[in-house]
Design a protein around this motif. Structure first.
Motif, PDB file in Angstrom:
ATOM      1  N   ALA B  68      13.306  10.973  -5.224  1.00  0.00           N
ATOM      2  CA  ALA B  68      12.267  10.761  -6.451  1.00  0.00           C
ATOM      3  C   ALA B  68      10.763  10.089  -6.238  1.00  0.00           C
ATOM      4  O   ALA B  68       9.606  10.639  -6.818  1.00  0.00           O
ATOM      5  N   LYS B  69      10.756   9.201  -5.223  1.00  0.00           N
ATOM      6  CA  LYS B  69       9.410   8.278  -5.031  1.00  0.00           C
ATOM      7  C   LYS B  69       8.251   9.409  -4.867  1.00  0.00           C
ATOM      8  O   LYS B  69       7.143   8.972  -5.491  1.00  0.00           O
ATOM      9  N   ASP B  70       8.224  10.356  -4.225  1.00  0.00           N
ATOM     10  CA  ASP B  70       7.167  11.281  -3.845  1.00  0.00           C
ATOM     11  C   ASP B  70       6.945  12.392  -4.507  1.00  0.00           C
ATOM     12  O   ASP B  70       5.986  13.107  -4.342  1.00  0.00           O
ATOM     13  N   ALA B  71       7.894  12.594  -5.481  1.00  0.00           N
ATOM     14  CA  ALA B  71       8.308  13.979  -6.152  1.00  0.00           C
ATOM     15  C   ALA B  71       7.109  14.177  -7.229  1.00  0.00           C
ATOM     16  O   ALA B  71       6.603  12.988  -7.761  1.00  0.00           O
ATOM     17  N   GLN B  72       6.466  15.231  -7.437  1.00  0.00           N
ATOM     18  CA  GLN B  72       5.552  15.427  -8.520  1.00  0.00           C
ATOM     19  C   GLN B  72       6.164  16.029  -9.723  1.00  0.00           C
ATOM     20  O   GLN B  72       5.987  15.594 -10.992  1.00  0.00           O
ATOM     21  N   LEU B  94      10.613   7.199 -11.193  1.00  0.00           N
ATOM     22  CA  LEU B  94      10.412   8.188 -12.256  1.00  0.00           C
ATOM     23  C   LEU B  94       9.316   7.981 -13.254  1.00  0.00           C
ATOM     24  O   LEU B  94       9.101   8.999 -14.036  1.00  0.00           O
ATOM     25  N   ASP B  95       8.807   6.773 -13.228  1.00  0.00           N
ATOM     26  CA  ASP B  95       7.740   6.548 -14.366  1.00  0.00           C
ATOM     27  C   ASP B  95       6.740   7.578 -14.247  1.00  0.00           C
ATOM     28  O   ASP B  95       6.108   7.771 -13.253  1.00  0.00           O
ATOM     29  N   ARG B 130      15.999   7.808 -23.353  1.00  0.00           N
ATOM     30  CA  ARG B 130      15.958   6.504 -23.579  1.00  0.00           C
ATOM     31  C   ARG B 130      16.260   5.638 -22.351  1.00  0.00           C
ATOM     32  O   ARG B 130      15.553   4.424 -22.289  1.00  0.00           O
ATOM     33  N   THR B 131      16.788   6.230 -21.479  1.00  0.00           N
ATOM     34  CA  THR B 131      16.920   5.372 -20.131  1.00  0.00           C
ATOM     35  C   THR B 131      15.786   5.241 -19.430  1.00  0.00           C
ATOM     36  O   THR B 131      15.562   4.432 -18.561  1.00  0.00           O
ATOM     37  N   LEU B 132      14.837   6.557 -19.463  1.00  0.00           N
ATOM     38  CA  LEU B 132      13.526   6.663 -18.874  1.00  0.00           C
ATOM     39  C   LEU B 132      12.476   6.679 -19.752  1.00  0.00           C
ATOM     40  O   LEU B 132      11.999   7.737 -19.891  1.00  0.00           O
TER      41      LEU B 132
END
Lengths: 228, 228
Positions: B68-72, B94-95, B130-132
């Motif tokens: 997830a870290k580097d994903a666009q 994911l922010d 809601r989680t994110l």
């Protein structure tokens, strides 16, 4: 055939008019005949029943019990909040008969779109069948709007699907006959009455598509490799 | 584009393979990389991930957080019982990103067909949003089987519908781009993430049609006067 249509709303009116046009002997059942015939104010999406009844003189109007008593087949299109009380009260008149349940379990008390009063682990169709153990309940027609229910060819030459569910095969065969007389070409029997869950739980998607299109004149066509 | 596909099951495999074929830089995220790659026993309807990974050498495999870290853009296809725990744990990664949520809220603990863990007054899509709260969640693809999700033209020349719902228009536009690259021609945006309810509650009907046809290769085409 002697057919009772229980309910004076949009769906009841549509089936009663069409069945009468198809030369069936139709009686609409309601709670209070005089009160129903006195209605001259149209509902949100419904012709006032008093006006409708004058336009359809061949259709009789009687109490729920009287309409059901002599009927060979019953179309049930009563609103969700009343249906179980009404059916419980005329249980004896429905014993042994085919009853086509069109009611969606809609609760408008918190606004629109309505939520479902029952879903996931139960359905209105199953509740109706439990209420009337001696009646052959078929869930059908509830996935499309009233006009398409009785005139499927008015949309896309009728190339879309009607779903049904019920425990009794002969009752489903009888319902298929009615549906074909209405013009339905693609009818999918999804199994016993438990499958009413799927037929009712598709309502939120229907409401979302309705909001998107601004029109209730649409339906689902199942596209499959088998070409059902 | 750098895309993370979270989940190693049938849906994750389908999207990762297709996105890689479309020349995206794809990383599959999983809980335990070594354990996932060691899997050689196929699942009920899934290729063993260890075997699949060898067949797709261009696709990287990493932990959920690393993927997830580097994903666009993030495609989320984690099983219903794990998804909220996984997403909570990698919230920071994911922010601000677009996350396409495909998870159906299925509970197989009481057998098949599964019941929904959430329905009617809430949905998995809303729960994920809601989680994110800082992530742009789009519910999509969950109404068809994995193969049709990424290759809609393999069924009926692609003449059937994909539905989506989400609060962020740009995120939905991004999802439409991906869907079009897969071959989708008919895409219906049904509004904000609340509309995930309809997209998820159609599952029981899907399961009933699946049981009837004995095949998961089908979809709904919306037939309307407007011809959408």
């Amino acid at each position: 055939m002697k057919i009772a249509v229980l309910g004076t709303g949009m769906v009841g009116q549509a089936h009663a008019a069409k069945l009468s046009e198809l030369k069936h002997d139709v009686t609409v059942g309601t709670n209070d005949v005089d009160k129903a015939l006195a209605r001259t104010e149209p509902g949100r999406m419904t012709e006032a029943f008093g006006v409708w009844a004058k336009q359809h003189p061949a259709v009789k109007v009687a109490t729920f019990a009287e309409a059901a008593k002599d009927a060979q087949l019953v179309i049930e299109a009563i609103s969700a909040d009343a249906v179980i009380d009404v059916l419980s009260a005329i249980k004896d008149q429905l014993d042994g008969k085919v009853l086509v349940d069109i009611t969606n379990p809609l609760d408008f008390s918190q606004g629109t779109p309505p939520r479902l009063t029952v879903s996931n682990d139960d359905s209105m169709g199953e509740t109706v069948q439990r209420t009337l153990p001696q009646t052959k309940v078929v869930k059908a027609f509830n996935t499309v709007n009233a006009r398409i229910q009785v005139d499927p060819k008015s949309l896309g030459s009728g190339d879309h699907h009607l779903f049904m569910a019920g425990n009794d095969q002969a009752a489903k065969d009888e319902t298929v006959k009615i549906a074909k007389a209405y013009g339905w070409q693609n009818i999918l029997d999804l199994g016993d009455i438990k499958s009413a869950r799927g037929l009712e739980m598709v309502f939120p998607l229907w409401a979302e598509i309705y909001a998107k299109l601004g029109s209730a004149v649409f339906n689902y066509k199942i596209v499959s490799q088998e070409g059902i």
